[in-house]
Design an enzyme around this catalytic site. Sequence first.
Site, mmCIF file in Angstrom:
data_model
loop_
_atom_site.group_PDB
_atom_site.id
_atom_site.type_symbol
_atom_site.label_atom_id
_atom_site.label_comp_id
_atom_site.label_asym_id
_atom_site.label_seq_id
_atom_site.Cartn_x
_atom_site.Cartn_y
_atom_site.Cartn_z
ATOM 1 N N HIS A 83 2.916 17.075 -32.282
ATOM 2 C CA HIS A 83 3.001 18.073 -33.357
ATOM 3 C C HIS A 83 2.103 17.589 -34.496
ATOM 4 O O HIS A 83 1.910 16.381 -34.672
ATOM 5 C CB HIS A 83 4.470 18.107 -33.806
ATOM 6 C CG HIS A 83 4.822 19.157 -34.809
ATOM 7 N ND1 HIS A 83 4.559 19.020 -36.147
ATOM 8 C CD2 HIS A 83 5.454 20.352 -34.667
ATOM 9 C CE1 HIS A 83 5.015 20.089 -36.796
ATOM 10 N NE2 HIS A 83 5.554 20.908 -35.912
ATOM 11 N N ASP A 114 9.005 10.238 -32.466
ATOM 12 C CA ASP A 114 9.277 11.520 -33.095
ATOM 13 C C ASP A 114 10.324 12.226 -32.232
ATOM 14 O O ASP A 114 10.002 12.802 -31.194
ATOM 15 C CB ASP A 114 7.975 12.329 -33.175
ATOM 16 C CG ASP A 114 8.215 13.746 -33.673
ATOM 17 O OD1 ASP A 114 9.385 14.131 -33.876
ATOM 18 O OD2 ASP A 114 7.220 14.479 -33.843
ATOM 19 N N GLN A 122 12.489 16.938 -31.344
ATOM 20 C CA GLN A 122 12.933 17.812 -30.240
ATOM 21 C C GLN A 122 14.006 17.148 -29.384
ATOM 22 O O GLN A 122 14.858 17.838 -28.821
ATOM 23 C CB GLN A 122 11.737 18.191 -29.342
ATOM 24 C CG GLN A 122 10.735 19.110 -30.014
ATOM 25 C CD GLN A 122 11.311 20.475 -30.387
ATOM 26 O OE1 GLN A 122 12.119 21.048 -29.660
ATOM 27 N NE2 GLN A 122 10.897 20.978 -31.533
ATOM 28 N N LYS A 178 17.040 21.393 -36.954
ATOM 29 C CA LYS A 178 16.811 21.720 -35.538
ATOM 30 C C LYS A 178 18.058 21.452 -34.701
ATOM 31 O O LYS A 178 18.039 21.588 -33.481
ATOM 32 C CB LYS A 178 15.649 20.889 -34.982
ATOM 33 C CG LYS A 178 14.291 21.307 -35.536
ATOM 34 C CD LYS A 178 13.193 20.499 -34.897
ATOM 35 C CE LYS A 178 11.882 20.617 -35.618
ATOM 36 N NZ LYS A 178 11.225 21.906 -35.434
ATOM 37 N N CYS A 219 2.080 24.418 -34.193
ATOM 38 C CA CYS A 219 1.652 23.198 -34.909
ATOM 39 C C CYS A 219 1.176 22.138 -33.923
ATOM 40 O O CYS A 219 1.477 20.943 -34.084
ATOM 41 C CB CYS A 219 2.752 22.628 -35.801
ATOM 42 S SG CYS A 219 3.219 23.728 -37.119
HETATM 43 C C1 LIG Z 1 8.021 17.368 -32.101
HETATM 44 C C2 LIG Z 1 8.083 17.782 -33.546
HETATM 45 N N1 LIG Z 1 7.741 16.907 -34.475
HETATM 46 C C3 LIG Z 1 7.789 17.196 -35.787
HETATM 47 C C4 LIG Z 1 8.202 18.429 -36.210
HETATM 48 C C5 LIG Z 1 8.269 18.719 -37.678
HETATM 49 O O1 LIG Z 1 9.607 18.908 -38.069
HETATM 50 P P1 LIG Z 1 9.934 19.341 -39.569
HETATM 51 O O2 LIG Z 1 9.199 20.608 -39.812
HETATM 52 O O3 LIG Z 1 11.417 19.512 -39.575
HETATM 53 O O4 LIG Z 1 9.465 18.252 -40.442
HETATM 54 C C6 LIG Z 1 8.562 19.395 -35.272
HETATM 55 C C7 LIG Z 1 8.942 20.765 -35.690
HETATM 56 O O5 LIG Z 1 8.794 21.710 -34.958
HETATM 57 C C8 LIG Z 1 8.508 19.059 -33.906
HETATM 58 O O6 LIG Z 1 8.846 19.935 -32.954
#
Ligand SMILES: Cc1ncc(COP(=O)(O)O)c(C=O)c1O
Length: 401
Positions: free
Chosen positions: A115, A192, A195, A218, A360
């Site tokens: 992402h 990260d 998900q 999430k 993203c």
């Molecule tokens: C794998 C992953 N990393 C990071 C993020 C960013 O999360 P946030 O917008 O809550 O900071 C997301 C959001 O969709 C994501 O799916």
Amino acid sequence: MKNIRSDFLLFSAQPDYCYLDNAATTQKPKQVIDALSNFYTYHSAPVHRGIYTQAEEATHIYESARATIAQYIQADVHEIIFTKNTTESINLIASAWAVHNLHEGDEIIISELEHHSNILPWLILAQQKKLILKYIPITTDGLLDYTAYAQLLSKKVKLVACTALSNVLGSPIDITCIIKQAHACGAAVLLDAAQLAPHARINVHDLNVDFLVFSGHKMMGPTGIGVLYIKRDRQEQVAPYQVGGGMVYSLSACDAIWRNAPYKFEAGTPLIAQAIGFAAAIKYMQENIDFKELQKHEAQLCRLLIDGLSKIKAVNILGPVEHLRHSGHLVTFVINNMHAHDVAHYLNTHAIAVRAGNHCAQPLHKKLAIDSSVRASFYAYNTHEDAEKLLFYIQKLCGLN
Ligand SMILES: Cc1ncc(COP(=O)(O)O)c(C=O)c1O
């Protein structure tokens, strides 16, 4: 799988609403909304500041929230730092750890599945500090290429920052392998888990990961709350991210001594209500959701959708399809000669909410040679009818019924 739909007032108000954008953010059960309302109604006071009863109660509830989150990922309570989201947690590590501990010529490894939140901080840091940023490639199935990963590793690598589950392809990651091999080269690992955390149990101590990040919104919690886990042994290496109230042990006209983690990283009035709401979400999940059943349920919905979509010639499902049929939580696809936004717009007219665009993850879409895709992502409250309804309207859109 227990039917929890009645805890979500939105679905009582709109029973036919088909919300399939859970990988972006989830709906909140009334228990979480009640916890927020209860805090604001009866306990709104500063934490770690006042010595009157209401302030002490607020401090107690806030710190109990931290303990709930710590226990959820098997961390020690002082290893949990509250941030506003996954993005802020990653930025904190980039600008308060990596900036001080990585030097010109050092290497950072990320993957092609990331992402933007787990690309941009490293890209910018690499430009600023003349670091080398390398990407673990993916296979044609959308899985990480672990042979290539092993070849990228060397003593020059100081950080591996990798998703624990892809937000686009649903590709599972062998996080144990990622961590063990990185550590064998002396590199730190940031996972990260934005998900993964909503769909599976994580044990940070068993994993022996250095940094782990995820977001409350999430996983049925409020927006504006994220978690940064920093392994105790790493905490000394991380400088304060922001400075201000509540994070100094002592301050004179010309010197400051920081408090220990987590307070060193939580300058100013912290995210009190959001943390409390997030803890309520975790408790809700613990009381109502069995993770094995959740995975089975989500995979059933993926299977239903994939088996139907596979029969439509114009549809191309992305990622490791066989894996998704057995353990997926999302299905991403493209329809020939139709822009993803048009597909999502059409579905919206039938009360179906899906994500359309690049999610993203532009580098991943470039790698797949597409500019956008449609993603349906499931969670505990989704039903077979949701998957069937989506399939029905995709078939209709493709002229099949
Ligand atoms: C794998 C992953 N990393 C990071 C993020 C960013 O999360 P946030 O917008 O809550 O900071 C997301 C959001 O969709 C994501 O799916």
